[in-house]
Write a protein that holds these residues in place. Structure first.
Motif, mmCIF file in Angstrom:
data_model
loop_
_atom_site.group_PDB
_atom_site.id
_atom_site.type_symbol
_atom_site.label_atom_id
_atom_site.label_comp_id
_atom_site.label_asym_id
_atom_site.label_seq_id
_atom_site.Cartn_x
_atom_site.Cartn_y
_atom_site.Cartn_z
ATOM 1 N N GLY A 1 0.795 -1.231 0.000
ATOM 2 C CA GLY A 1 0.000 0.000 0.000
ATOM 3 C C GLY A 1 0.829 1.285 0.000
ATOM 4 N N ARG B 1 0.016 5.000 1.635
ATOM 5 C CA ARG B 1 -0.970 5.697 2.472
ATOM 6 C C ARG B 1 -1.659 6.802 1.676
ATOM 7 N N SER B 2 -2.931 7.026 1.957
ATOM 8 C CA SER B 2 -3.657 8.072 1.217
ATOM 9 C C SER B 2 -3.119 9.458 1.562
ATOM 10 N N ASP B 3 -2.474 9.612 2.755
ATOM 11 C CA ASP B 3 -1.964 10.932 3.159
ATOM 12 C C ASP B 3 -0.451 11.062 2.947
ATOM 13 N N SER B 4 0.115 10.226 2.072
ATOM 14 C CA SER B 4 1.548 10.337 1.766
ATOM 15 C C SER B 4 1.748 10.607 0.280
ATOM 16 N N THR C 1 6.315 7.882 -0.837
ATOM 17 C CA THR C 1 6.397 6.542 -0.257
ATOM 18 C C THR C 1 7.352 5.700 -1.101
ATOM 19 N N LYS D 1 3.962 4.761 -7.166
ATOM 20 C CA LYS D 1 2.650 5.185 -7.682
ATOM 21 C C LYS D 1 1.732 3.977 -7.771
ATOM 22 N N HIS D 2 0.446 4.242 -7.742
ATOM 23 C CA HIS D 2 -0.570 3.203 -7.929
ATOM 24 C C HIS D 2 -0.264 2.432 -9.216
ATOM 25 N N LYS E 1 -2.671 2.546 -4.243
ATOM 26 C CA LYS E 1 -2.843 3.740 -3.391
ATOM 27 C C LYS E 1 -4.071 3.483 -2.532
ATOM 28 N N LEU E 2 -3.910 3.609 -1.231
ATOM 29 C CA LEU E 2 -5.030 3.367 -0.316
ATOM 30 C C LEU E 2 -5.986 4.562 -0.362
ATOM 31 N N THR E 3 -7.274 4.298 -0.180
ATOM 32 C CA THR E 3 -8.231 5.424 -0.239
ATOM 33 C C THR E 3 -8.996 5.504 1.083
#
Ligand code: DO4
Ligand code: MG
Length: 290
Positions: free
Chosen positions: A132, A134-137, A140, A267-268, A288-290
């Motif tokens: 994953g 993190r959605s707030d990073s 990564t 990246k995703h 990418k986590l949502t």
């Protein structure tokens, strides 16, 4: 021997990876070879290494073609711990990212290594499963690391590959944010196999290579030898076990010596491939986590 955990028709068992075949150890003894913890318990009861015990049962076990099976995470460890800043490259990268200058120079040269809890094995994924972001990073990176498999007395019983996926922006903002930079869904990949301890005479002489693929093309490649590690693996184990309890088979990651350039972030849909000599290739897609 390369111990693996594989799945056929929804049923998971332990086996030995032998080229394009898996030797199904559970066909010789389903109890001992149900999970790594059961194997380690049986070996201890018989005062044998896991390698010695496997050798008894490997003869006569059925062989299955790899194409009929799927490799799973070799074990779901009770806990995963990480060692940090064990290579000069990691020290340099941390010093650039952090607002707390000098912190990582100190950790690198202190007698006590940085050892942190990466969390429960339940957040780990196995080969081909998604890691994953993190959605707030927005920064990564993958961290390809040699990982030690320890029994509950902290004996090294094998070696595997770990990807200590880390949010460098969160880690750099404040050292107290480390657990958030390190622990999230799919923050760690482990596998594809556990190479038994007897097969690796010197864990500090292994080549590690990593590639990140984006739309099938390589966007980052790096390599390092574990001989560049500043600490001995036994030194890391000694600090982990000091006045501590290991609740079952535990993974200790030994730190990264490969850090992509500072403008690189996963990246995703990327794919991360990590090769470690004598162990194999750990491959994971990225989400990418949502
Ligand atoms: O505190 C930073 C952790 C560093 C790390 O995970 C590594 O060096 O591999
Ligand atoms: Mg790391």
């Amino acid at each position: 021997m390369k111990l693996c955990r594989f799945e056929v028709s929804g049923h998971k068992s332990l086996g030995i990876l032998d080229g394009n075949f898996i030797v199904d150890l559970s066909s010789s003894n389903p109890e001992i070879f149900s999970e790594v913890d059961a194997l380690v318990s049986a070996a201890r009861e018989k005062e044998m290494s896991i390698g010695e015990l496997i050798r008894i049962y490997v003869k006569g076990a059925r062989r299955i073609g790899c194409e009929e099976t799927r490799l799973r995470i070799p074990l779901v460890p009770t806990e995963v711990w990480g060692a940090g800043v064990t290579y000069l490259r990691s020290r340099e990268a941390r010093e650039i990212e952090t607002r707390t200058k000098g912190l990582y120079d100190q950790i690198y040269s202190d007698e006590r290594p940085e050892i942190f809890l990466k969390g429960s094995g339940k957040r780990c994924v196995g080969p081909e499963e998604p890691i994953g972001i993190r959605s707030d990073s927005v920064w990564t990176v993958p961290e390809p690391e040699l990982a030690l498999l320890l029994d509950w007395d902290a004996n090294i019983i094998g070696y595997t590959i770990a990807n200590d996926v880390s949010a460098r922006d969160i880690e750099g903002q404040n050292p107290l944010y480390l657990p958030q930079a390190k622990i999230f869904k799919g923050c760690c990949a482990i596998g594809p196999v556990i190479t038994t301890q007897d097969e690796i005479a010197n864990p500090l002489s292994l080549q590690i290579e990593m590639r990140v693929l984006r739309s099938g093309k390589s966007v980052f490649e790096g390599k390092v030898s574990t001989s560049m590690m500043k600490r001995k693996v036994t030194e890391l184990v000694q600090f982990l076990k000091r006045d501590n309890i290991l609740f079952g088979c535990t993974i200790l990651m030994t730190g990264t010596g490969i850090v992509p350039p500072d403008d690189f972030s996963l990246k995703h849909d990327d794919v991360v491939e990590i090769d470690v000599e004598k162990i194999g290739r750990l491959r994971n897609p990225v989400i990418k986590l949502t």
